[in-house]
Write a protein that holds these residues in place. Structure first.
Motif, mmCIF file in Angstrom:
data_model
loop_
_atom_site.group_PDB
_atom_site.id
_atom_site.type_symbol
_atom_site.label_atom_id
_atom_site.label_comp_id
_atom_site.label_asym_id
_atom_site.label_seq_id
_atom_site.Cartn_x
_atom_site.Cartn_y
_atom_site.Cartn_z
ATOM 1 N N MET A 1 0.832 -1.204 0.000
ATOM 2 C CA MET A 1 0.000 0.000 0.000
ATOM 3 C C MET A 1 0.866 1.253 0.000
ATOM 4 O O MET A 1 0.595 2.209 -0.737
ATOM 5 N N VAL A 61 -10.037 -1.712 6.127
ATOM 6 C CA VAL A 61 -10.378 -2.675 5.072
ATOM 7 C C VAL A 61 -10.266 -4.099 5.604
ATOM 8 O O VAL A 61 -11.132 -4.961 5.340
ATOM 9 N N CYS A 64 -11.088 -6.602 -1.192
ATOM 10 C CA CYS A 64 -9.709 -6.717 -0.723
ATOM 11 C C CYS A 64 -9.643 -7.258 0.703
ATOM 12 O O CYS A 64 -8.808 -8.113 1.018
ATOM 13 N N LEU A 120 -4.915 -0.138 -3.653
ATOM 14 C CA LEU A 120 -5.478 0.590 -2.516
ATOM 15 C C LEU A 120 -4.604 1.788 -2.148
ATOM 16 O O LEU A 120 -5.108 2.863 -1.810
#
Length: 312
Positions: free
Chosen positions: A27, A58, A190, A301
């Protein structure tokens, strides 16, 4: 009753153990790409803690969705995710305070920080949700109560929405609805895969969960694609800005990353999922394929967080 999965020597996997740290690193890699693409501008500085906060939220959405896949999440993993989320939200709120005051982060006073929280910064909602997650998980670990896993997913979704619908997407009437649906669909897609990677032990768990996840992922991808296209067109002035502006270049990278994910997912539906259903896919293979897809998801993301904190 969900499948906890029996822990056996074959269930130990260094790849699984490194999946979540690796996803967080991926990320931040995606966020770094945003600064490169948007140079000399780029995402705001608070995108750094926001990336960690989004990653934790998430994961919580995914962990809360596991009962729907026939699995039971770990309260310990939930508690760790909630703790990371809480710290990241605090740092993000502190940096937001510094930005609003036009001062460095080291110069901000506690009073200024309290004023920012009192004004209703999105981090307030995240902090409340994160504290509740940590408190509930802690009590669950003592065995005094067993809150439904979906409660953690709902808290993760609330905090994620609070962060997603603020900023430039909220400047239009339909923007918050579109970006909210986009964020939740992406979080389920995800987060559920990440939660499966750290939860499933043995081939039976993959046989139970993966086919259901694969079927539902199609709908999540459809929502992501539809809302992403609409919001993207609303934010940029024309197709020329896809390469002519920092925001447009980040958006283009995010689109390409999403397309790559869809192609990879389609390939897995044709080969990996049928093999799992027929019990012909070893656990190690499932972990390797899931972690590979998760790393690409995490990069996208990171691009999404960078995009949300970059001015169109």
């Amino acid at each position: 009753m969900g499948i906890a999965g029996r822990r056996t020597p074959q269930s130990r996997s260094w790849l699984r153990d490194l999946a979540l740290p690796g996803a967080l690193l991926a990320m931040f890699t995606g966020l770094g790409v945003c600064w490169i693409l948007a140079a000399p501008g780029g995402p705001e500085a608070l995108a750094v803690p926001s990336t960690a906060a989004v990653g934790a939220a998430v994961l919580l959405v995914g962990l809360g969705s596991l009962p729907g896949l026939g699995l039971r999440p770990s309260a310990r993993v939930i508690g760790v995710a909630g703790g990371i989320w809480c710290v990241a939200a605090l740092v993000s709120a502190w940096m937001r305070t510094a930005d609003q005051a036009g001062e460095s982060s080291l110069s901000v006073s506690v009073g200024q920080f309290a004023d920012t929280l009192g004004e209703g910064a999105p981090e307030v909602v995240e902090l409340i949700a994160a504290v509740l997650v940590v408190a509930m998980a802690s009590v669950q670990l003592t065995g005094r109560m067993h809150p439904p896993a979906t409660a953690y997913g709902v808290l993760g979704a609330i905090g994620l929405l609070a962060a997603a619908i603020t900023g430039h997407p909220s400047q239009t009437a339909v923007g918050p609805l579109l970006i909210g649906a986009h964020a939740l669909a992406a979080a389920w897609w995800c987060g559920s895969l990440a939660a499966m990677v750290v939860t499933i032990r043995g081939r039976v768990g993959w046989t139970t969960a993966l086919p259901v996840f694969s079927r539902r992922a199609v709908w999540a991808v459809a929502v992501i694609a539809a809302t992403g296209v609409i919001t993207g067109l609303m934010e940029i002035g024309g197709l020329g800005e896809l390469v002519g502006s920092g925001y447009g270049r980040i958006l283009l990278a995010k689109v390409l990353g999403t397309v790559a994910l869809v192609v990879l997912g389609a390939r897995h539906r044709r080969a990996w999922v049928p093999a799992v259903i027929r019990h012909r896919s070893p656990e190690a293979t499932s972990i390797r394929l899931a972690v590979g897809e998760l790393m690409l998801m995490a990069v996208v993301l990171g691009l999404a967080v960078g995009l949300s904190t970059t001015a169109p």
